[in-house]
Design an enzyme around this catalytic site. Structure first.
Site, PDB file in Angstrom:
ATOM      1  N   SER A 230      12.057   2.740 -16.170  1.00  0.00           N
ATOM      2  CA  SER A 230      11.150   1.782 -16.799  1.00  0.00           C
ATOM      3  C   SER A 230       9.774   2.357 -17.099  1.00  0.00           C
ATOM      4  O   SER A 230       9.044   1.809 -17.926  1.00  0.00           O
ATOM      5  CB  SER A 230      11.001   0.539 -15.922  1.00  0.00           C
TER       6      SER A 230
ATOM      7  N   ASP B  58       3.207  -6.226 -13.055  1.00  0.00           N
ATOM      8  CA  ASP B  58       4.139  -7.263 -12.610  1.00  0.00           C
ATOM      9  C   ASP B  58       4.682  -7.026 -11.204  1.00  0.00           C
ATOM     10  O   ASP B  58       5.690  -7.602 -10.827  1.00  0.00           O
ATOM     11  CB  ASP B  58       5.304  -7.370 -13.594  1.00  0.00           C
TER      12      ASP B  58
ATOM     13  N   HIS C  74       5.469  -2.356 -12.308  1.00  0.00           N
ATOM     14  CA  HIS C  74       5.035  -1.485 -13.396  1.00  0.00           C
ATOM     15  C   HIS C  74       3.514  -1.541 -13.576  1.00  0.00           C
ATOM     16  O   HIS C  74       2.871  -2.487 -13.138  1.00  0.00           O
ATOM     17  CB  HIS C  74       5.738  -1.901 -14.689  1.00  0.00           C
TER      18      HIS C  74
END
Length: 408
Positions: free
Chosen positions: A38, A370, A373
């Protein structure tokens, strides 16, 4: 920006001629191929699994969901911009007429170095991403050879594979995920086998013509709100910055062995150009000194230690980040604003009450987006520090001055 910050900001502009400006490398890669999780996923997992990733993800730079787990741009987006390359399109996203002429992104959120298992977030492990690249390359060459100029605008010419940059940022999910079922000693003992798989992947890329390889190490995993909420309820397990000590210890050992493996690979393949980038140090420095770094000191490659030495430390503190560990988008409020039962942008019934994980008012004041990240502001800072060359082995050779530009 309030009046006080505005005044102090213009004081910086007035004295800017006294600053020491770092040099930057003249990147000259015609293309880039990215592999990872990610940290650099520009839409692969969303396209591959057919899931939704709605606002507030992407709200800052894209004004709509960008399929990135962030409020805006990722580190890779900033790096592509500096290299005069377009943002990389995800391999699995076939909509919107994606252009792969200057590269492709195979990174998918939740991916691991080790092969995926039935409980994995992503099925697209490092080995599978490399297999996707090999098919991409083979199919692209086939199309170009059979159809002449029809696909020249959309696919890389053959020499772009040997001249291009291969970027890799993966491993955090292998380490962080292992703590859910293993002790610290067991996690540490598993690192050599993880890196054996990683090295095998590197060799496959080399065999396919990859010669310019960037390897990002993993960041301070113990400083992510997700891990603090799960493993940091006992304050004795936290370090001086509020991060989970065991996770950061594992990340450090992983990085130490990854660095050694990178050097060994370079020695085995002297015609390759392997660059190891110390993301852990950049992010750790950011978290430890968050008030010194902020949205107005990211793009310029300024020697921030010099700023402090010449007496501007108070100004830096005013302009810096305000929340080092707390998530911008989440629920629960301080100190972490994170609940594992709900993700950013979702609305769910928790404990009999309907709640929505909303974004904070100003994400540029936060390092964490969040709980897992980083924010766009933090990503821009990280990319600016990468580009100084001070955190890479070997260091970037200073080939041209970096012309100072300030973003408002």
């Amino acid at each position: 920006m309030n009046i006080t910050k505005m005044k102090l900001f213009y004081v910086i502009l007035f004295f800017i001629s006294s600053l020491q400006i770092s040099n930057s490398i003249d990147f000259n890669y015609p293309s880039a191929f990215n592999f990872g999780d990610s940290n650099s996923d520009t839409g692969d997992l969303v396209a591959g699994l057919g899931i939704r990733l709605d606002l507030p993800n992407g709200q800052n730079s894209f004004k709509t969901s960008s399929q990135r787990f962030c409020d805006g741009r990722l580190v890779i987006d900033f790096l592509m911009d500096e290299m005069d390359l377009p943002f990389l399109n995800p391999y699995l996203d076939s909509l919107g007429l994606p252009n792969f002429k200057k590269g492709c992104n195979f990174a998918a959120a939740g991916s691991t170095i080790l092969p995926a298992n039935p409980t994995s977030v992503s099925p697209f492990s490092f080995d599978l991403q490399i297999s996707q690249f090999i098919r991409f390359k083979s199919r692209a060459i086939e199309l170009l050879s059979k159809t002449g100029r029809k696909y020249e605008k959309y696919l890389p010419p053959i020499d772009y594979y040997s001249k291009g940059l291969y970027m890799i940022d993966i491993g955090q999910n292998d380490i962080a995920g292992a703590f859910y079922s293993k002790t610290l000693d067991q996690v540490l003992a598993s690192i050599p086998s993880i890196l054996e798989t990683f090295e095998a992947g590197l060799k496959r890329l080399y065999e396919e013509g990859g010669r310019n390889i960037w390897i990002h190490n993993t960041g301070p995993l113990g400083c992510l709100a997700q891990n603090i909420a799960k493993f940091g309820t006992d304050s004795t397990k936290l370090d001086e910055f509020g991060c989970v000590s065991s996770h950061n210890q594992a990340a450090k050992l992983f990085n130490l062995q990854l660095h050694a493996m990178s050097n060994k690979f370079q020695a085995q393949y002297p015609d390759a150009n392997v660059t190891y980038v110390d993301i852990f140090s950049i992010k750790s420095n950011l978290i430890a000194n968050y008030s010194r770094f902020g949205k107005h000191f990211t793009k310029p490659l300024i020697d921030l230690n010099h700023l402090e030495n010449v007496g501007y430390n108070k100004i830096l503190n005013v302009l810096g980040f305000e929340k080092p560990l707390m998530a911008c988008c989440g629920v629960g409020g301080a100190p972490l604003n994170y609940d594992s039962r709900i993700t950013c942008g979702q609305t769910k019934v928790l404990d009999g009450i309907s709640v929505t994980a909303k974004a904070c008012n100003d994400s540029s004041e936060y390092i964490n987006w969040d709980g897992i990240h980083y924010t766009e502001a933090a990503n821009e800072f990280v990319s600016s520090q990468i580009l100084t060359g001070k955190y890479s082995d070997p260091p970037f050779s200073d080939q041209m001055p970096f012309f100072l530009t300030l973003k408002f």
